[in-house]
Design a protein around this motif. Structure first.
Motif, PDB file in Angstrom:
ATOM      1  N   SER A  63      46.287  12.121  37.410  1.00 57.08           N
ATOM      2  CA  SER A  63      46.263  10.845  38.205  1.00 57.08           C
ATOM      3  C   SER A  63      45.838   9.422  37.203  1.00 57.08           C
ATOM      4  CB  SER A  63      44.987  10.901  39.235  1.00 57.08           C
ATOM      5  OG  SER A  63      43.969  11.280  38.614  1.00 57.08           O
ATOM      6  N   GLY A  64      45.246  10.305  36.202  1.00 59.04           N
ATOM      7  CA  GLY A  64      44.787   9.353  34.980  1.00 59.04           C
ATOM      8  C   GLY A  64      43.756   8.149  35.254  1.00 59.04           C
ATOM      9  N   VAL A  65      43.456   8.555  36.559  1.00 56.25           N
ATOM     10  CA  VAL A  65      41.967   7.871  37.051  1.00 56.25           C
ATOM     11  C   VAL A  65      40.859   8.831  37.556  1.00 56.25           C
ATOM     12  CG1 VAL A  65      43.839   6.145  38.264  1.00 56.25           C
ATOM     13  CG2 VAL A  65      43.086   8.497  38.998  1.00 56.25           C
ATOM     14  N   PHE A  66      39.899   8.040  37.391  1.00 52.49           N
ATOM     15  CA  PHE A  66      38.276   8.568  37.579  1.00 52.49           C
ATOM     16  C   PHE A  66      37.474   7.218  37.684  1.00 52.49           C
ATOM     17  CE2 PHE A  66      37.988   7.521  33.149  1.00 52.49           C
ATOM     18  CZ  PHE A  66      36.729   6.988  32.620  1.00 52.49           C
ATOM     19  N   ALA A  67      36.773   7.934  38.687  1.00 52.79           N
ATOM     20  CA  ALA A  67      34.846   7.584  38.961  1.00 52.79           C
ATOM     21  C   ALA A  67      33.585   8.391  38.727  1.00 52.79           C
ATOM     22  CB  ALA A  67      35.529   7.167  41.144  1.00 52.79           C
ATOM     23  N   VAL A  68      33.177   6.974  38.368  1.00 49.82           N
ATOM     24  CA  VAL A  68      31.611   7.681  38.273  1.00 49.82           C
ATOM     25  C   VAL A  68      30.858   6.815  39.839  1.00 49.82           C
ATOM     26  CG1 VAL A  68      29.893   8.082  36.537  1.00 49.82           C
ATOM     27  CG2 VAL A  68      31.841   8.053  36.124  1.00 49.82           C
ATOM     28  N   SER A  69      29.667   7.890  39.852  1.00 45.74           N
ATOM     29  CA  SER A  69      28.727   7.277  40.990  1.00 45.74           C
ATOM     30  C   SER A  69      27.214   7.198  39.941  1.00 45.74           C
ATOM     31  CB  SER A  69      28.817   7.935  41.992  1.00 45.74           C
ATOM     32  OG  SER A  69      29.225   8.167  43.417  1.00 45.74           O
ATOM     33  N   ILE A  70      26.336   7.158  39.752  1.00 40.70           N
ATOM     34  CA  ILE A  70      25.358   6.684  39.201  1.00 40.70           C
ATOM     35  C   ILE A  70      24.197   7.029  39.880  1.00 40.70           C
ATOM     36  CG2 ILE A  70      23.779   5.587  36.954  1.00 40.70           C
ATOM     37  CD1 ILE A  70      25.911   3.799  36.688  1.00 40.70           C
ATOM     38  N   LEU A  71      23.253   8.796  39.556  1.00 44.45           N
ATOM     39  CA  LEU A  71      22.790   8.790  40.477  1.00 44.45           C
ATOM     40  C   LEU A  71      21.197   8.365  40.961  1.00 44.45           C
ATOM     41  CD1 LEU A  71      23.637  12.410  40.857  1.00 44.45           C
ATOM     42  CD2 LEU A  71      24.231  10.800  42.507  1.00 44.45           C
ATOM     43  N   ASP A  72      20.369   8.154  41.499  1.00 42.80           N
ATOM     44  CA  ASP A  72      19.621   7.981  42.015  1.00 42.80           C
ATOM     45  C   ASP A  72      18.803   8.544  41.282  1.00 42.80           C
ATOM     46  OD1 ASP A  72      16.906   6.829  43.653  1.00 42.80           O
ATOM     47  OD2 ASP A  72      17.267   5.535  43.479  1.00 42.80           O
ATOM     48  N   GLU A  73      17.268   8.743  41.326  1.00 44.21           N
ATOM     49  CA  GLU A  73      16.526   9.463  40.608  1.00 44.21           C
ATOM     50  C   GLU A  73      15.657  10.153  41.429  1.00 44.21           C
ATOM     51  OE1 GLU A  73      13.255   8.042  38.729  1.00 44.21           O
ATOM     52  OE2 GLU A  73      11.532   6.949  40.330  1.00 44.21           O
ATOM     53  N   SER A  74      15.659  10.089  42.895  1.00 43.45           N
ATOM     54  CA  SER A  74      15.411  10.835  44.012  1.00 43.45           C
ATOM     55  C   SER A  74      16.632  11.773  44.299  1.00 43.45           C
ATOM     56  CB  SER A  74      15.243   9.678  45.319  1.00 43.45           C
ATOM     57  OG  SER A  74      16.616   9.244  45.702  1.00 43.45           O
ATOM     58  N   VAL A  75      17.734  11.652  43.529  1.00 42.50           N
ATOM     59  CA  VAL A  75      18.196  12.262  44.554  1.00 42.50           C
ATOM     60  C   VAL A  75      17.888  14.219  44.607  1.00 42.50           C
ATOM     61  CG1 VAL A  75      19.243  13.262  42.196  1.00 42.50           C
ATOM     62  CG2 VAL A  75      20.664  13.518  44.509  1.00 42.50           C
ATOM     63  N   PRO A  76      18.056  14.899  45.134  1.00 42.59           N
ATOM     64  CA  PRO A  76      17.750  16.476  45.563  1.00 42.59           C
ATOM     65  C   PRO A  76      18.409  17.330  44.936  1.00 42.59           C
ATOM     66  CG  PRO A  76      18.535  15.921  47.416  1.00 42.59           C
ATOM     67  CD  PRO A  76      18.528  14.107  47.007  1.00 42.59           C
ATOM     68  N   MET A  77      18.112  18.482  44.619  1.00 45.92           N
ATOM     69  CA  MET A  77      18.712  19.688  43.942  1.00 45.92           C
ATOM     70  C   MET A  77      19.953  20.382  44.402  1.00 45.92           C
ATOM     71  SD  MET A  77      18.164  19.903  40.531  1.00 45.92           S
ATOM     72  CE  MET A  77      18.703  21.128  40.881  1.00 45.92           C
ATOM     73  N   ASP A  78      19.238  20.250  46.136  1.00 48.81           N
ATOM     74  CA  ASP A  78      20.979  20.621  46.953  1.00 48.81           C
ATOM     75  C   ASP A  78      21.867  19.581  47.046  1.00 48.81           C
ATOM     76  OD1 ASP A  78      19.454  18.778  48.564  1.00 48.81           O
ATOM     77  OD2 ASP A  78      19.056  20.296  49.736  1.00 48.81           O
ATOM     78  N   PHE A  79      21.687  18.140  46.335  1.00 43.64           N
ATOM     79  CA  PHE A  79      23.175  17.686  46.464  1.00 43.64           C
ATOM     80  C   PHE A  79      23.201  17.430  44.719  1.00 43.64           C
ATOM     81  CE2 PHE A  79      24.949  13.551  44.799  1.00 43.64           C
ATOM     82  CZ  PHE A  79      25.371  13.577  46.144  1.00 43.64           C
ATOM     83  N   ILE A  80      22.371  18.307  43.565  1.00 43.41           N
ATOM     84  CA  ILE A  80      23.909  17.636  42.401  1.00 43.41           C
ATOM     85  C   ILE A  80      24.440  20.047  42.822  1.00 43.41           C
ATOM     86  CG2 ILE A  80      23.191  18.577  40.337  1.00 43.41           C
ATOM     87  CD1 ILE A  80      20.949  16.017  40.486  1.00 43.41           C
ATOM     88  N   GLY A  81      23.209  20.702  43.303  1.00 44.53           N
ATOM     89  CA  GLY A  81      24.142  22.231  43.623  1.00 44.53           C
ATOM     90  C   GLY A  81      25.100  22.323  43.103  1.00 44.53           C
ATOM     91  N   PRO A  82      25.956  21.564  44.679  1.00 45.00           N
ATOM     92  CA  PRO A  82      27.507  22.272  44.843  1.00 45.00           C
ATOM     93  C   PRO A  82      28.327  21.537  43.589  1.00 45.00           C
ATOM     94  CG  PRO A  82      26.924  21.593  46.858  1.00 45.00           C
ATOM     95  CD  PRO A  82      25.332  21.311  46.153  1.00 45.00           C
ATOM     96  N   PHE A  83      27.913  19.955  43.527  1.00 39.16           N
ATOM     97  CA  PHE A  83      28.784  19.214  42.248  1.00 39.16           C
ATOM     98  C   PHE A  83      28.697  19.749  41.176  1.00 39.16           C
ATOM     99  CE2 PHE A  83      28.690  15.735  45.792  1.00 39.16           C
ATOM    100  CZ  PHE A  83      29.547  15.662  45.371  1.00 39.16           C
ATOM    101  N   GLY A  84      27.300  20.922  40.451  1.00 38.94           N
ATOM    102  CA  GLY A  84      27.097  21.429  38.881  1.00 38.94           C
ATOM    103  C   GLY A  84      27.995  22.450  39.403  1.00 38.94           C
ATOM    104  N   PHE A  85      27.516  23.188  39.934  1.00 40.84           N
ATOM    105  CA  PHE A  85      27.669  24.238  39.695  1.00 40.84           C
ATOM    106  C   PHE A  85      28.271  25.289  40.533  1.00 40.84           C
ATOM    107  CE2 PHE A  85      23.609  23.506  38.486  1.00 40.84           C
ATOM    108  CZ  PHE A  85      23.081  23.839  37.338  1.00 40.84           C
ATOM    109  N   LYS A  86      29.730  24.794  41.653  1.00 40.95           N
ATOM    110  CA  LYS A  86      30.485  24.773  42.585  1.00 40.95           C
ATOM    111  C   LYS A  86      32.094  24.599  42.174  1.00 40.95           C
ATOM    112  CE  LYS A  86      28.092  26.676  47.167  1.00 40.95           C
ATOM    113  NZ  LYS A  86      28.473  27.918  46.545  1.00 40.95           N
ATOM    114  N   SER A  87      33.321  25.840  42.123  1.00 40.39           N
ATOM    115  CA  SER A  87      34.632  24.522  41.791  1.00 40.39           C
ATOM    116  C   SER A  87      35.031  24.247  43.394  1.00 40.39           C
ATOM    117  CB  SER A  87      34.953  26.292  41.361  1.00 40.39           C
ATOM    118  OG  SER A  87      36.559  25.689  41.026  1.00 40.39           O
ATOM    119  N   GLY A  88      36.002  23.270  42.611  1.00 42.75           N
ATOM    120  CA  GLY A  88      36.435  22.586  43.838  1.00 42.75           C
ATOM    121  C   GLY A  88      37.345  23.289  44.305  1.00 42.75           C
ATOM    122  N   ARG A  89      38.117  24.050  43.222  1.00 42.33           N
ATOM    123  CA  ARG A  89      38.982  25.197  43.597  1.00 42.33           C
ATOM    124  C   ARG A  89      38.698  25.977  44.592  1.00 42.33           C
ATOM    125  NH1 ARG A  89      38.916  25.310  37.867  1.00 42.33           N
ATOM    126  NH2 ARG A  89      41.183  24.531  37.194  1.00 42.33           N
TER     127      ARG A  89
END
Length: 239
Positions: A63-89
């Motif tokens: 696509s030649g495009v990307f976006a970035v969301s800058i996370l707050d320190e209060s973000v819980p690990m169960d929010f980070i988990g899917p984005f960090g350890f699961k595949s979008g496939r």
């Protein structure tokens, strides 16, 4: 003569924690990244470093495009988990979080987000396992005030681990002396997928597992609260 490299020297480099997203037509995906930097002021440009094996890499390349969301320190690990350890496939990561579509067509995650950036790729550099995408900023928005989550706090306060696809992956190393001492005092189990440690002394309150429950007595259908891995994906956590 080749100097000996102490890889721990790299640990002092400062990083943040971000959700980087892109799209391929109507398909949306995103992942956790810690290598997002501003590279120029006029015009404003940013760069992200993405593993070539990741679906997000495929989407950004196409696509030649990307976006970035800058996370707050209060973000819980169960929010980070899917984005960090699961595949979008395998899973639709965006289906469980608040997001909107930006001017680039990228999904922009707004949950636990301080500010967002969108960029169009103007250059890319092959660095082996990863590609550095350099983008010219086309949109930016401040959503709320707060303190951004640092990579150091992700490791030290949230006990997070870097996935194997991350440029800062540290292997199976226990990352501080306090953890080593704690591990020696009680038998714990670590998720081989995301690195989350089950502590019998704490249990898993979110899954109604009371403190004092040994790992062996967890229900058969119990799963890692971070990445969803089953019990068979856990191993004894040894210091």
């Amino acid at each position: 003569m080749v100097a000996e490299i102490d890889r721990k020297a790299l640990y002092a480099i400062s990083y943040g924690v971000y959700v980087v997203t892109s799209h391929l037509g109507e398909k949306l995906n995103g992942q956790i990244a810690n290598t997002v930097i501003q590279v120029t002021a006029q015009p404003p440009r940013i760069a992200v470093c993405i593993n070539k094996a990741n679906l997000t890499h495929e989407y950004i390349s196409s696509s030649g495009v990307f976006a970035v969301s800058i996370l707050d320190e209060s973000v819980p690990m169960d929010f980070i988990g899917p984005f960090g350890f699961k595949s979008g496939r395998e899973v639709d990561k965006l289906s469980q979080v608040k997001h909107k579509i930006g001017v680039t067509g990228c999904p922009i995650v707004t949950d636990y987000t301080l500010s967002t950036l969108e960029a169009r790729v103007i250059n890319q550099v092959d660095v082996g396992t990863h590609t550095i995408f350099v983008g010219e900023l086309v949109a930016g928005e401040v959503l709320r005030q707060g303190r951004p989550l640092t990579y150091a706090d992700y490791h030290e306060k949230k006990k997070g681990r870097a996935p194997k696809s991350a440029p800062t992956y540290r292997g199976e190393e226990i990352q501080n002396e306090s953890e080593k001492k704690e591990v020696a005092e009680i038998k714990r189990y670590v998720c081989s997928i995301c690195g989350w440690v089950y502590d019998p002394a704490k249990g898993d309150p979110n899954a109604d597992v009371p403190a004092g429950t040994p790992f062996e007595k967890l229900p058969d259908d119990w799963v890692c609260p971070i990445c969803g891995a089953g019990k068979d994906q856990f191993e004894p956590y040894e210091g």
